[in-house]
Design an enzyme around this catalytic site. Structure first.
Site, mmCIF file in Angstrom:
data_model
loop_
_atom_site.group_PDB
_atom_site.id
_atom_site.type_symbol
_atom_site.label_atom_id
_atom_site.label_comp_id
_atom_site.label_asym_id
_atom_site.label_seq_id
_atom_site.Cartn_x
_atom_site.Cartn_y
_atom_site.Cartn_z
ATOM 1 N N LYS A 15 0.829 -1.216 0.000
ATOM 2 C CA LYS A 15 0.000 0.000 0.000
ATOM 3 C C LYS A 15 0.860 1.261 0.000
ATOM 4 C CE LYS A 15 -2.200 -0.840 3.837
ATOM 5 N NZ LYS A 15 -1.659 -2.163 4.228
ATOM 6 N N ARG A 92 -8.789 1.363 9.873
ATOM 7 C CA ARG A 92 -8.296 0.018 10.113
ATOM 8 C C ARG A 92 -9.288 -0.823 10.899
ATOM 9 N NH1 ARG A 92 -2.769 0.634 9.200
ATOM 10 N NH2 ARG A 92 -1.458 -1.181 9.546
ATOM 11 N N ARG A 131 11.794 -6.675 4.870
ATOM 12 C CA ARG A 131 11.755 -5.222 5.005
ATOM 13 C C ARG A 131 12.562 -4.734 6.217
ATOM 14 N NH1 ARG A 131 5.855 -2.515 4.941
ATOM 15 N NH2 ARG A 131 5.797 -3.245 7.087
ATOM 16 N N ARG A 133 11.725 -3.569 9.285
ATOM 17 C CA ARG A 133 11.337 -2.438 10.134
ATOM 18 C C ARG A 133 11.268 -2.912 11.593
ATOM 19 N NH1 ARG A 133 5.909 -0.140 8.010
ATOM 20 N NH2 ARG A 133 5.075 -1.292 9.794
ATOM 21 N N ARG A 144 0.242 -9.014 13.436
ATOM 22 C CA ARG A 144 -0.356 -7.952 12.622
ATOM 23 C C ARG A 144 -1.294 -8.513 11.568
ATOM 24 N NH1 ARG A 144 4.829 -5.317 11.262
ATOM 25 N NH2 ARG A 144 3.833 -4.667 9.346
HETATM 26 P P1 ADP Z 1 1.553 -2.062 7.722
HETATM 27 O O1 ADP Z 1 0.779 -1.626 6.515
HETATM 28 O O2 ADP Z 1 2.780 -2.817 7.365
HETATM 29 O O3 ADP Z 1 0.717 -2.725 8.759
HETATM 30 P P2 ADP Z 1 1.587 0.645 8.782
HETATM 31 O O4 ADP Z 1 2.744 1.527 8.572
HETATM 32 O O5 ADP Z 1 0.340 0.965 8.063
HETATM 33 O O6 ADP Z 1 2.153 -0.795 8.425
HETATM 34 O O7 ADP Z 1 1.242 0.546 10.330
HETATM 35 C C1 ADP Z 1 2.198 0.201 11.316
HETATM 36 C C2 ADP Z 1 1.565 0.208 12.706
HETATM 37 O O8 ADP Z 1 1.048 1.526 13.014
HETATM 38 C C3 ADP Z 1 0.352 -0.705 12.880
HETATM 39 O O9 ADP Z 1 0.721 -2.036 13.169
HETATM 40 C C4 ADP Z 1 -0.377 -0.007 14.061
HETATM 41 O O10 ADP Z 1 0.221 -0.284 15.289
HETATM 42 C C5 ADP Z 1 -0.171 1.463 13.764
HETATM 43 N N1 ADP Z 1 -1.270 2.029 12.951
HETATM 44 C C6 ADP Z 1 -1.186 2.525 11.678
HETATM 45 N N2 ADP Z 1 -2.380 2.969 11.252
HETATM 46 C C7 ADP Z 1 -3.255 2.752 12.266
HETATM 47 C C8 ADP Z 1 -4.655 2.979 12.438
HETATM 48 N N3 ADP Z 1 -5.409 3.516 11.467
HETATM 49 N N4 ADP Z 1 -5.216 2.645 13.631
HETATM 50 C C9 ADP Z 1 -4.488 2.100 14.611
HETATM 51 N N5 ADP Z 1 -3.171 1.845 14.508
HETATM 52 C C10 ADP Z 1 -2.547 2.165 13.354
#
Ligand code: ADP
Length: 186
Positions: A15, A92, A131, A133, A144
């Protein structure tokens, strides 16, 4: 041309990569809640300190916190007269989706399309492991993916019922996926 976009899909589906390119090419505001939260963590803000441990566990940070971030960005963009945005990683869960709907109603805006990036779990796991991270070790990744299945995947049906959802095969080279997405937007 569609200008108010939402990207949906499991962690590792690409994404962020696709959203960044597309937003740049079309002058859309790219709003990635993951990136914004990581920036807060890095800056050591109160918000970042709150989010850090939750993110490291692969859980979702609180709806209120994420919503406050999204609200301030979308309000600012509306004030500045900017038109398009691309939401990546938000909403989410259902509560966030409903809150987003209320926020957009206030702003007089509507989601025009929800793009679902689809990819097999085995490929997701490989991509995330490579990746590297902070929250990309195997146990946290599996968690996740679980959180995605339980909390985020119900949004597929939610947006399907609104007639907004379009699925895209997220396998193969970055450019091929970008072309599939672009084909849905005009
Ligand atoms: P990925 O797409 O690999 O899961 P993101 O960068 O989108 O990675 O998100 C990393 C972390 O940030 C998530 O696992 C969560 O802890 C937090 N996070 C991101 N967006 C949200 C959201 N909309 N609501 C709650 N937590 C979020």
């Amino acid at each position: 041309m569609k200008q108010r976009l939402l990207f949906l899909g499991p962690p590792g589906a690409g994404k962020g990569t696709q959203a960044e390119q597309l937003a740049k090419g079309r002058q859309l505001l790219h709003l990635s809640t993951g990136d914004l939260l990581r920036a807060e963590v890095k800056a050591g803000s109160a918000l970042g300190q709150q989010a850090e441990a939750v993110m490291a566990r692969g859980e979702l940070v609180s709806d209120a916190l994420v919503l406050a971030i999204v609200r301030s960005r979308l309000e600012r963009q509306a004030e500045e007269g900017g038109s398009g945005w691309l939401l990546d990683g938000f909403p989410r869960n259902l509560a966030q989706a409903e809150a987003l709907e209320r926020l957009l109603a206030e702003l007089g805006q509507q989601i025009e399309i929800v793009v679902l990036l689809e990819l097999d779990d085995s490929v997701l796991l490989q991509r995330l492991l490579s990746r590297g991270r902070a929250d990309d070790n195997e146990a946290v990744i599996r968690h996740r993916l679980e959180v995605y299945r339980e909390q985020t995947a119900p949004l597929i049906r939610y947006y399907q019922e609104k007639g907004l959802l379009e699925g895209v095969d997220a396998s193969g080279p970055v450019e091929a996926i970008a072309a599939r997405i672009t084909a849905l937007l005009d």
